[in-house]
Write a protein that holds these residues in place. Structure first.
Motif, short mmCIF file in Angstrom:
data_model
loop_
_atom_site.label_atom_id
_atom_site.label_comp_id
_atom_site.label_asym_id
_atom_site.label_seq_id
_atom_site.Cartn_x
_atom_site.Cartn_y
_atom_site.Cartn_z
N GLU A 24 0.83 -1.21 0.00
CA GLU A 24 0.00 0.00 0.00
C GLU A 24 0.86 1.25 0.00
N GLU A 25 1.96 1.24 0.77
CA GLU A 25 2.88 2.37 0.79
C GLU A 25 3.51 2.56 -0.59
N ARG A 26 3.88 1.44 -1.19
CA ARG A 26 4.50 1.50 -2.54
C ARG A 26 3.49 2.03 -3.56
N ILE A 27 2.25 1.59 -3.46
CA ILE A 27 1.19 2.08 -4.35
C ILE A 27 1.01 3.59 -4.14
N TYR A 28 1.00 4.02 -2.90
CA TYR A 28 0.85 5.44 -2.58
C TYR A 28 2.01 6.25 -3.20
N GLU A 29 3.25 5.75 -3.05
CA GLU A 29 4.41 6.42 -3.63
C GLU A 29 4.29 6.50 -5.15
N LEU A 30 3.89 5.37 -5.77
CA LEU A 30 3.75 5.35 -7.22
C LEU A 30 2.64 6.28 -7.70
N GLU A 31 1.53 6.33 -6.96
CA GLU A 31 0.45 7.24 -7.32
C GLU A 31 0.92 8.69 -7.24
N ASN A 32 1.70 9.01 -6.20
CA ASN A 32 2.25 10.37 -6.07
C ASN A 32 3.18 10.69 -7.24
N LYS A 33 4.03 9.72 -7.59
CA LYS A 33 4.93 9.94 -8.72
C LYS A 33 4.15 10.13 -10.02
N LEU A 34 3.12 9.32 -10.19
CA LEU A 34 2.28 9.43 -11.39
C LEU A 34 1.60 10.80 -11.45
N GLU A 35 1.10 11.25 -10.31
CA GLU A 35 0.45 12.56 -10.25
C GLU A 35 1.44 13.67 -10.59
N LYS A 36 2.66 13.54 -10.05
CA LYS A 36 3.70 14.53 -10.32
C LYS A 36 4.06 14.54 -11.81
N ILE A 37 4.19 13.36 -12.40
CA ILE A 37 4.50 13.26 -13.83
C ILE A 37 3.37 13.87 -14.66
N GLN A 38 2.12 13.58 -14.27
CA GLN A 38 0.96 14.13 -14.99
C GLN A 38 0.95 15.65 -14.92
N THR A 39 1.28 16.18 -13.74
CA THR A 39 1.35 17.64 -13.58
C THR A 39 2.43 18.23 -14.47
N GLU A 40 3.60 17.57 -14.50
CA GLU A 40 4.69 18.04 -15.35
C GLU A 40 4.29 18.00 -16.82
N LEU A 41 3.59 16.93 -17.22
CA LEU A 41 3.12 16.83 -18.61
C LEU A 41 2.12 17.94 -18.92
N ASP A 42 1.20 18.18 -17.99
CA ASP A 42 0.23 19.25 -18.19
C ASP A 42 0.92 20.60 -18.32
N ASN A 43 1.92 20.84 -17.47
CA ASN A 43 2.67 22.09 -17.54
C ASN A 43 3.43 22.20 -18.86
#
Length: 109
Positions: A24-43
């Protein structure tokens, strides 16, 4: 024997819960990374839109400047032709005057 089995089961359950928590911690970390990548892509996409808009604006400005240059060039060409026509008329007039003066000089002789 039951106590031993219950202890083993409890130990396995605890181990399983720890593994689930780690996952669950690993999933949470990966979700955060994915969100960060999505934000960078949007930017990055937003920057590309800004760049594209600036490029289109620059191209429009270039088109306007080119139209202005063509207009000024045509205007200059017209003025040049007018000047050449006036020069030709003046030269013809002067040639006529020179011919007149030459005729006057030659006539009395």
């Amino acid at each position: 024997e039951n106590q031993k089995l219950n202890a083993m089961l409890s130990e396995e359950r605890k181990s399983y819960q720890e593994k689930v928590m780690e996952k669950e911690e690993r999933i949470y970390e990966l979700e955060n990374k994915l969100e960060k990548i999505q934000t960078e892509l949007d930017n990055a996409y937003a920057l590309n839109e800004t760049d594209r808009a600036q490029l289109e604006e620059a191209l429009d400005l270039l088109d306007e400047k080119e139209a202005t240059i063509v207009g000024l060039k045509n205007e200059l060409l017209g003025e040049k032709e007018d000047i050449q026509a006036r020069i030709s008329l003046e030269l013809s007039s002067k040639d006529g005057k020179i011919k007149e003066l030459e005729d006057e000089l030659i006539a009395p002789r």
